[in-house]
Design a protein around this motif. Structure first.
Motif, PDB file in Angstrom:
ATOM      1  N   SER A 150      39.767  -9.591 -84.534  1.00  0.00           N
ATOM      2  CA  SER A 150      40.024  -9.746 -83.107  1.00  0.00           C
ATOM      3  C   SER A 150      38.797 -10.330 -82.414  1.00  0.00           C
ATOM      4  O   SER A 150      37.683 -10.252 -82.925  1.00  0.00           O
ATOM      5  N   LYS A 151      39.055 -10.896 -81.233  1.00  0.00           N
ATOM      6  CA  LYS A 151      37.930 -11.442 -80.469  1.00  0.00           C
ATOM      7  C   LYS A 151      36.943 -10.330 -80.123  1.00  0.00           C
ATOM      8  O   LYS A 151      35.729 -10.519 -80.147  1.00  0.00           O
ATOM      9  N   ARG A 152      37.500  -9.175 -79.807  1.00  0.00           N
ATOM     10  CA  ARG A 152      36.650  -8.032 -79.482  1.00  0.00           C
ATOM     11  C   ARG A 152      35.704  -7.704 -80.641  1.00  0.00           C
ATOM     12  O   ARG A 152      34.502  -7.529 -80.450  1.00  0.00           O
ATOM     13  N   ALA A 153      36.268  -7.667 -81.855  1.00  0.00           N
ATOM     14  CA  ALA A 153      35.435  -7.365 -83.021  1.00  0.00           C
ATOM     15  C   ALA A 153      34.346  -8.420 -83.189  1.00  0.00           C
ATOM     16  O   ALA A 153      33.197  -8.112 -83.496  1.00  0.00           O
ATOM     17  N   GLN A 154      34.723  -9.666 -82.956  1.00  0.00           N
ATOM     18  CA  GLN A 154      33.730 -10.736 -83.057  1.00  0.00           C
ATOM     19  C   GLN A 154      32.615 -10.545 -82.039  1.00  0.00           C
ATOM     20  O   GLN A 154      31.427 -10.706 -82.353  1.00  0.00           O
ATOM     21  N   ASP A 155      32.990 -10.198 -80.812  1.00  0.00           N
ATOM     22  CA  ASP A 155      31.981  -9.981 -79.780  1.00  0.00           C
ATOM     23  C   ASP A 155      31.015  -8.876 -80.179  1.00  0.00           C
ATOM     24  O   ASP A 155      29.797  -9.020 -80.052  1.00  0.00           O
ATOM     25  N   VAL A 156      31.590  -7.776 -80.636  1.00  0.00           N
ATOM     26  CA  VAL A 156      30.744  -6.638 -80.975  1.00  0.00           C
ATOM     27  C   VAL A 156      29.772  -7.010 -82.081  1.00  0.00           C
ATOM     28  O   VAL A 156      28.569  -6.723 -82.001  1.00  0.00           O
TER      29      VAL A 156
ATOM     30  N   ASP B 180      28.188  -4.039 -70.126  1.00  0.00           N
ATOM     31  CA  ASP B 180      29.504  -3.431 -70.297  1.00  0.00           C
ATOM     32  C   ASP B 180      29.357  -2.201 -71.187  1.00  0.00           C
ATOM     33  O   ASP B 180      29.161  -2.326 -72.397  1.00  0.00           O
ATOM     34  N   ASP B 182      31.329  -0.093 -72.460  1.00  0.00           N
ATOM     35  CA  ASP B 182      32.232   0.002 -73.599  1.00  0.00           C
ATOM     36  C   ASP B 182      31.723  -0.845 -74.761  1.00  0.00           C
ATOM     37  O   ASP B 182      31.688  -0.409 -75.917  1.00  0.00           O
ATOM     38  N   LEU B 183      31.315  -2.063 -74.431  1.00  0.00           N
ATOM     39  CA  LEU B 183      30.809  -2.963 -75.462  1.00  0.00           C
ATOM     40  C   LEU B 183      29.556  -2.391 -76.113  1.00  0.00           C
ATOM     41  O   LEU B 183      29.411  -2.388 -77.343  1.00  0.00           O
ATOM     42  N   ALA B 186      30.359   0.543 -78.259  1.00  0.00           N
ATOM     43  CA  ALA B 186      31.014   0.091 -79.489  1.00  0.00           C
ATOM     44  C   ALA B 186      29.992  -0.442 -80.477  1.00  0.00           C
ATOM     45  O   ALA B 186      30.061  -0.163 -81.679  1.00  0.00           O
ATOM     46  N   GLN B 190      29.656   1.424 -84.111  1.00  0.00           N
ATOM     47  CA  GLN B 190      29.984   0.756 -85.375  1.00  0.00           C
ATOM     48  C   GLN B 190      28.794   0.706 -86.317  1.00  0.00           C
ATOM     49  O   GLN B 190      28.957   0.484 -87.513  1.00  0.00           O
TER      50      GLN B 190
END
Lengths: 199, 199
Positions: A150-156, B180, B182-183, B186, B190
């Motif tokens: 997901s894009k979110r996973a990529q961002d993180v 952010d 949340d970011l 995360a 992780q």
DNA sequence: ATTGCTGAGTTAACAGTGTCAACATAACGA
DNA sequence: TCGTTATGTTGACACTGTTAACTCAGCAAT
């Protein structure tokens, strides 16, 4: 007189470049601590107020130096990644290059982080140059993710990669962790390992 | 006169504490940029040179502020971890607390990283206080490693944890990644996941 | 070619900084 | 009670970033 020659040369407009050049030179020999507007003007052989014909204030001069630094950093990253074949090796190389650049040019790196942070109405070129090292990491790390990530996973993951190398650089410069290349490289390498097993 | 009362009070020796207090207050309202020796003296209602009776130079004053900051940070970490039960949750809480503290006190955090870096002949208490937040992370992360993990592996993971949170803080403050929560959480969480699957 | 304008440099000055030296004085022990 | 010492003070120095007023080279237009 060479002074006259220099002054004439400056009159065509390369004083701006000359200031940046001596600024980078000063930062190379300083190791620690700030650089002064008067100092760079003096070292360039020009009066302090001449700087204001080319930069609105000290911050602008320092941002120009920071910009030059980011371009150098990006070049170093590209050079390091060029030799590698796999994407994973490329990521490791770019990450390690980031830290090693910071350690090799502490004062310049300090200027980069201090004056390039949150540049308000900066020209697009500057923001792009600043972002490039991060983008470099981002692309390399994204290519390591599963295709369906997901894009979110990529961002993180991208943020983690940037934070890891930036933090490593800062901690080594601050003396909080030893300047041991093996240790640093291991810290970067194992991040790649992690990604492979991640979700 | 309150001025007289204050001066008398200072004469007993709490001017040092008063300077640190107003210094912290100034850093709380500044958000960005350095703090000045004359500024804190003025705000404390005392002459600039009075500071030199309690600190050898400006750097010493700033290091005292940095020390106070590290103690606050450590308290915040402890408070955040206290509520958690598992070791993994404790690690996450301490890491997140580190970043959130930096974001909440940007100027103070800047002083911490600028003046506490590479403290040369500093007293043991100062070095200990500076190291505590890192130790805090280190212990929590070490407890997550397999029992038979080598010291080298522990070192690498500890350094990664410190670099991650420190880098996150710095990047958020620099505006290079968005603030952010949340970011950020995360990204920290992780890292814990990673450790679990790591070799 | 002279004139005048503009760009790029200069000096002089101002406010502000960190720091030092000389002086004042409060607090305390003999 | 009287020094002594710790803790303040004022005044000055060198340095910084920045502004204002000035000089002057070089080019455009008449």
């Amino acid at each position: 007189m060479e002074e006259l020659a220099n002054r004439q040369a400056y009159h065509h407009g390369d004083l701006r470049s000359a200031l940046i050049e001596t600024g980078l030179h000063l930062l190379k020999t300083k190791a620690h601590g700030d650089i002064g507007l008067r100092e760079v003007a003096r070292e360039t052989g020009v009066s302090a107020t001449a700087v204001y014909r080319h930069f609105p204030d000290k911050d602008a001069l320092m941002r120009a130096l920071a910009l030059a630094g980011y371009e150098k950093l990006f070049d170093a990253q590209e050079a390091a990644a060029a030799a590698k074949s796999s994407r994973e090796e490329s990521f490791r190389a770019t990450g390690q290059a980031y830290v090693h650049f910071a350690v090799a040019n502490p004062a310049l790196f300090g200027v980069m982080t201090k004056y390039m942070s949150d540049a308000p109405g900066e020209e697009a070129r500057a923001r792009a140059a600043q972002a490039r090292p991060g983008v470099s990491l981002r692309e390399n790390i994204a290519s390591l993710l599963p295709d369906g990530a997901s894009k979110r996973a990529q961002d993180v993951v991208a943020i983690q990669a940037m934070a890891l190398v930036h933090g490593l650089a800062q901690l080594v410069l601050g003396g909080q962790i030893p300047n041991d290349p093996d240790l640093i490289n291991a810290a970067v390498d194992q991040f790649g390992n992690w990604r492979r097993v991640q979700d």
